[in-house]
Design a protein around this motif. Structure first.
Motif, PDB file in Angstrom:
ATOM      1  N   LEU A  47       0.833  -1.198   0.000  1.00 18.09           N
ATOM      2  CA  LEU A  47       0.000   0.000   0.000  1.00 18.09           C
ATOM      3  C   LEU A  47       0.872   1.253   0.000  1.00 18.09           C
ATOM      4  O   LEU A  47       0.667   2.178  -0.791  1.00 18.09           O
ATOM      5  CB  LEU A  47      -0.927   0.009   1.220  1.00 18.09           C
ATOM      6  N   ASN A  48       1.849   1.283   0.884  1.00 22.64           N
ATOM      7  CA  ASN A  48       2.715   2.461   0.969  1.00 22.64           C
ATOM      8  C   ASN A  48       3.504   2.667  -0.314  1.00 22.64           C
ATOM      9  O   ASN A  48       3.657   3.801  -0.781  1.00 22.64           O
ATOM     10  CB  ASN A  48       3.656   2.340   2.164  1.00 22.64           C
ATOM     11  N   LEU A  49       4.012   1.581  -0.885  1.00 18.88           N
ATOM     12  CA  LEU A  49       4.740   1.701  -2.149  1.00 18.88           C
ATOM     13  C   LEU A  49       3.819   2.203  -3.258  1.00 18.88           C
ATOM     14  O   LEU A  49       4.211   3.066  -4.055  1.00 18.88           O
ATOM     15  CB  LEU A  49       5.377   0.361  -2.522  1.00 18.88           C
ATOM     16  N   ALA A  50       2.604   1.691  -3.307  1.00 14.29           N
ATOM     17  CA  ALA A  50       1.634   2.151  -4.310  1.00 14.29           C
ATOM     18  C   ALA A  50       1.362   3.640  -4.140  1.00 14.29           C
ATOM     19  O   ALA A  50       1.347   4.395  -5.117  1.00 14.29           O
ATOM     20  CB  ALA A  50       0.334   1.361  -4.191  1.00 14.29           C
TER      21      ALA A  50
ATOM     22  N   HIS B  75       1.632  -2.287  -7.319  1.00 13.05           N
ATOM     23  CA  HIS B  75       1.658  -2.453  -5.862  1.00 13.05           C
ATOM     24  C   HIS B  75       0.251  -2.507  -5.272  1.00 13.05           C
ATOM     25  O   HIS B  75       0.039  -3.187  -4.261  1.00 13.05           O
ATOM     26  CB  HIS B  75       2.517  -1.374  -5.207  1.00 13.05           C
ATOM     27  N   VAL B  76      -0.717  -1.832  -5.901  1.00 11.93           N
ATOM     28  CA  VAL B  76      -2.109  -1.977  -5.455  1.00 11.93           C
ATOM     29  C   VAL B  76      -2.531  -3.433  -5.632  1.00 11.93           C
ATOM     30  O   VAL B  76      -3.139  -4.032  -4.739  1.00 11.93           O
ATOM     31  CB  VAL B  76      -3.055  -1.024  -6.227  1.00 11.93           C
ATOM     32  N   THR B  77      -2.196  -3.999  -6.773  1.00 13.97           N
ATOM     33  CA  THR B  77      -2.521  -5.408  -7.021  1.00 13.97           C
ATOM     34  C   THR B  77      -1.865  -6.306  -5.977  1.00 13.97           C
ATOM     35  O   THR B  77      -2.508  -7.205  -5.418  1.00 13.97           O
ATOM     36  CB  THR B  77      -2.089  -5.820  -8.446  1.00 13.97           C
ATOM     37  N   ALA B  78      -0.588  -6.077  -5.700  1.00 10.37           N
ATOM     38  CA  ALA B  78       0.120  -6.886  -4.695  1.00 10.37           C
ATOM     39  C   ALA B  78      -0.507  -6.705  -3.315  1.00 10.37           C
ATOM     40  O   ALA B  78      -0.645  -7.680  -2.555  1.00 10.37           O
ATOM     41  CB  ALA B  78       1.604  -6.516  -4.667  1.00 10.37           C
ATOM     42  N   ALA B  79      -0.897  -5.479  -2.984  1.00  6.67           N
ATOM     43  CA  ALA B  79      -1.552  -5.234  -1.690  1.00  6.67           C
ATOM     44  C   ALA B  79      -2.860  -6.007  -1.606  1.00  6.67           C
ATOM     45  O   ALA B  79      -3.150  -6.659  -0.591  1.00  6.67           O
ATOM     46  CB  ALA B  79      -1.790  -3.737  -1.492  1.00  6.67           C
ATOM     47  N   ARG B  80      -3.643  -5.957  -2.691  1.00  8.70           N
ATOM     48  CA  ARG B  80      -4.936  -6.667  -2.689  1.00  8.70           C
ATOM     49  C   ARG B  80      -4.738  -8.179  -2.591  1.00  8.70           C
ATOM     50  O   ARG B  80      -5.531  -8.862  -1.942  1.00  8.70           O
ATOM     51  CB  ARG B  80      -5.735  -6.296  -3.933  1.00  8.70           C
ATOM     52  N   GLU B  81      -3.705  -8.687  -3.228  1.00  6.57           N
ATOM     53  CA  GLU B  81      -3.426 -10.126  -3.147  1.00  6.57           C
ATOM     54  C   GLU B  81      -3.030 -10.537  -1.733  1.00  6.57           C
ATOM     55  O   GLU B  81      -3.212 -11.694  -1.352  1.00  6.57           O
ATOM     56  CB  GLU B  81      -2.332 -10.507  -4.146  1.00  6.57           C
ATOM     57  N   SER B  82      -2.503  -9.602  -0.966  1.00 10.51           N
ATOM     58  CA  SER B  82      -2.069  -9.882   0.407  1.00 10.51           C
ATOM     59  C   SER B  82      -3.164  -9.660   1.437  1.00 10.51           C
ATOM     60  O   SER B  82      -2.997 -10.034   2.601  1.00 10.51           O
ATOM     61  CB  SER B  82      -0.876  -8.982   0.756  1.00 10.51           C
ATOM     62  N   VAL B  83      -4.278  -9.061   1.039  1.00 11.81           N
ATOM     63  CA  VAL B  83      -5.356  -8.722   1.968  1.00 11.81           C
ATOM     64  C   VAL B  83      -5.853  -9.915   2.788  1.00 11.81           C
ATOM     65  O   VAL B  83      -6.170  -9.750   3.972  1.00 11.81           O
ATOM     66  CB  VAL B  83      -6.514  -8.008   1.220  1.00 11.81           C
ATOM     67  N   PRO B  84      -5.913 -11.139   2.238  1.00 11.18           N
ATOM     68  CA  PRO B  84      -6.384 -12.248   3.076  1.00 11.18           C
ATOM     69  C   PRO B  84      -5.540 -12.480   4.336  1.00 11.18           C
ATOM     70  O   PRO B  84      -5.996 -13.127   5.274  1.00 11.18           O
ATOM     71  CB  PRO B  84      -6.307 -13.464   2.136  1.00 11.18           C
TER      72      PRO B  84
ATOM     73  N   ALA C  84      -6.177   2.893  -4.957  1.00 12.31           N
ATOM     74  CA  ALA C  84      -6.563   2.366  -6.274  1.00 12.31           C
ATOM     75  C   ALA C  84      -7.414   3.380  -7.029  1.00 12.31           C
ATOM     76  O   ALA C  84      -7.203   3.598  -8.232  1.00 12.31           O
ATOM     77  CB  ALA C  84      -7.317   1.050  -6.112  1.00 12.31           C
ATOM     78  N   GLU C  85      -8.337   4.013  -6.335  1.00 15.01           N
ATOM     79  CA  GLU C  85      -9.184   5.023  -6.974  1.00 15.01           C
ATOM     80  C   GLU C  85      -8.347   6.226  -7.409  1.00 15.01           C
ATOM     81  O   GLU C  85      -8.520   6.752  -8.511  1.00 15.01           O
ATOM     82  CB  GLU C  85     -10.296   5.474  -6.020  1.00 15.01           C
ATOM     83  N   ALA C  86      -7.425   6.647  -6.573  1.00 11.12           N
ATOM     84  CA  ALA C  86      -6.564   7.779  -6.925  1.00 11.12           C
ATOM     85  C   ALA C  86      -5.683   7.433  -8.129  1.00 11.12           C
ATOM     86  O   ALA C  86      -5.456   8.279  -9.001  1.00 11.12           O
ATOM     87  CB  ALA C  86      -5.707   8.186  -5.722  1.00 11.12           C
ATOM     88  N   VAL C  87      -5.202   6.200  -8.200  1.00 10.25           N
ATOM     89  CA  VAL C  87      -4.408   5.765  -9.349  1.00 10.25           C
ATOM     90  C   VAL C  87      -5.263   5.821 -10.612  1.00 10.25           C
ATOM     91  O   VAL C  87      -4.833   6.333 -11.651  1.00 10.25           O
ATOM     92  CB  VAL C  87      -3.832   4.341  -9.132  1.00 10.25           C
ATOM     93  N   ALA C  88      -6.481   5.311 -10.517  1.00  9.95           N
ATOM     94  CA  ALA C  88      -7.388   5.306 -11.672  1.00  9.95           C
ATOM     95  C   ALA C  88      -7.668   6.716 -12.179  1.00  9.95           C
ATOM     96  O   ALA C  88      -7.833   6.934 -13.385  1.00  9.95           O
ATOM     97  CB  ALA C  88      -8.695   4.606 -11.310  1.00  9.95           C
ATOM     98  N   HIS C  89      -7.706   7.687 -11.270  1.00  9.44           N
ATOM     99  CA  HIS C  89      -7.977   9.086 -11.631  1.00  9.44           C
ATOM    100  C   HIS C  89      -6.704   9.884 -11.877  1.00  9.44           C
ATOM    101  O   HIS C  89      -6.767  11.099 -12.073  1.00  9.44           O
ATOM    102  CB  HIS C  89      -8.811   9.760 -10.537  1.00  9.44           C
ATOM    103  N   ARG C  90      -5.554   9.214 -11.823  1.00 10.03           N
ATOM    104  CA  ARG C  90      -4.254   9.877 -12.032  1.00 10.03           C
ATOM    105  C   ARG C  90      -4.081  11.063 -11.086  1.00 10.03           C
ATOM    106  O   ARG C  90      -3.545  12.114 -11.428  1.00 10.03           O
ATOM    107  CB  ARG C  90      -4.069  10.328 -13.478  1.00 10.03           C
ATOM    108  N   ASP C  91      -4.512  10.850  -9.856  1.00  9.94           N
ATOM    109  CA  ASP C  91      -4.455  11.872  -8.812  1.00  9.94           C
ATOM    110  C   ASP C  91      -3.152  11.706  -8.033  1.00  9.94           C
ATOM    111  O   ASP C  91      -2.883  10.641  -7.490  1.00  9.94           O
ATOM    112  CB  ASP C  91      -5.661  11.696  -7.893  1.00  9.94           C
ATOM    113  N   THR C  92      -2.358  12.759  -7.967  1.00 12.26           N
ATOM    114  CA  THR C  92      -1.089  12.710  -7.240  1.00 12.26           C
ATOM    115  C   THR C  92      -1.140  13.429  -5.890  1.00 12.26           C
ATOM    116  O   THR C  92      -0.115  13.533  -5.219  1.00 12.26           O
ATOM    117  CB  THR C  92       0.051  13.319  -8.085  1.00 12.26           C
TER     118      THR C  92
ATOM    119  N   ALA D 282       2.474   2.089  -9.392  1.00 10.38           N
ATOM    120  CA  ALA D 282       1.491   2.189  -8.310  1.00 10.38           C
ATOM    121  C   ALA D 282       0.435   1.098  -8.459  1.00 10.38           C
ATOM    122  O   ALA D 282       0.083   0.423  -7.482  1.00 10.38           O
ATOM    123  CB  ALA D 282       0.843   3.564  -8.310  1.00 10.38           C
ATOM    124  N   ALA D 283      -0.054   0.907  -9.672  1.00 10.53           N
ATOM    125  CA  ALA D 283      -1.082  -0.116  -9.909  1.00 10.53           C
ATOM    126  C   ALA D 283      -0.556  -1.512  -9.594  1.00 10.53           C
ATOM    127  O   ALA D 283      -1.290  -2.356  -9.048  1.00 10.53           O
ATOM    128  CB  ALA D 283      -1.567  -0.037 -11.354  1.00 10.53           C
TER     129      ALA D 283
END
Length: 169
Positions: free
Chosen positions: A104-107, A122-131, A150-158, A119-120
């Motif tokens: 999450l922090n890296l993303a 690391h979001v994927t890796a974070a989600r895979e680790s959620v369990p 993830a939403e901020a990445v999708a909106h290209r929000d920095t 970023a995307a």
């Protein structure tokens, strides 16, 4: 056969005190203490110490590039922590539970720097680790933060997330 509870760990205790100091309103002092501890631990020191310290030190960085460097160190150290070492520190601790927060922090750092593809990933890796997250307030906090990033990445929000830990830019 009874197991002996882990003994005190002065380095983890010092990291904990510094983090508490930072959260209590003195991040500059906390940062100095953690940097001093880092110089004593060294890049080849105990991976649990390095992971914990780097993860918390990243939160005290005002600029996402500096935070990214510390978060990379934390992830690298986590990869070297054994389950035995984690449980030596605390019987219920599992290294797999570190990864959602680390990714999450890296993303978030990559996103803030405009590196949306990284970023995307690391979001994927974070989600895979959620369990591996506990089903408690902490787990819910991280799940929400992963969705926010993830939403901020999708909106290209920095811009910095209001709920992000750490120093303001």
């Amino acid at each position: 056969m009874a197991t002996t509870p882990p003994g005190p760990d002065p380095t983890m205790d010092a990291i904990g005190r510094a983090v508490a100091e930072g959260r209590a309103g003195d991040p500059a002092s906390a940062r100095r203490v953690l940097l001093d501890l880092w110089s004593r631990i060294g890049v080849t020191g105990d991976p649990l110490h390095r992971c914990t310290l780097a993860h918390h030190l990243a939160d005290l960085c005002a600029h996402p590039a500096e935070a990214l460097a510390w978060d990379v160190r934390a992830l690298d150290a986590a990869d070297a922590v054994t389950e035995q070492r984690a449980q030596q520190h605390h019987a219920g601790l599992r290294i797999a539970g570190f990864y959602p927060s680390l990714h999450l922090n890296l993303a978030d750092n990559h996103r803030r720097l405009g590196s949306f593809e990284a970023a995307a990933e690391h979001v994927t890796a974070a989600r895979e680790s959620v369990p591996h997250l506990p089903d408690d307030t902490y787990g819910a906090l991280l799940r929400t933060a992963i969705d926010q990033v993830a939403e901020a990445v999708a909106h290209r929000d920095t811009s910095k997330r209001a709920s992000a830990p750490g120093a303001a830019v």
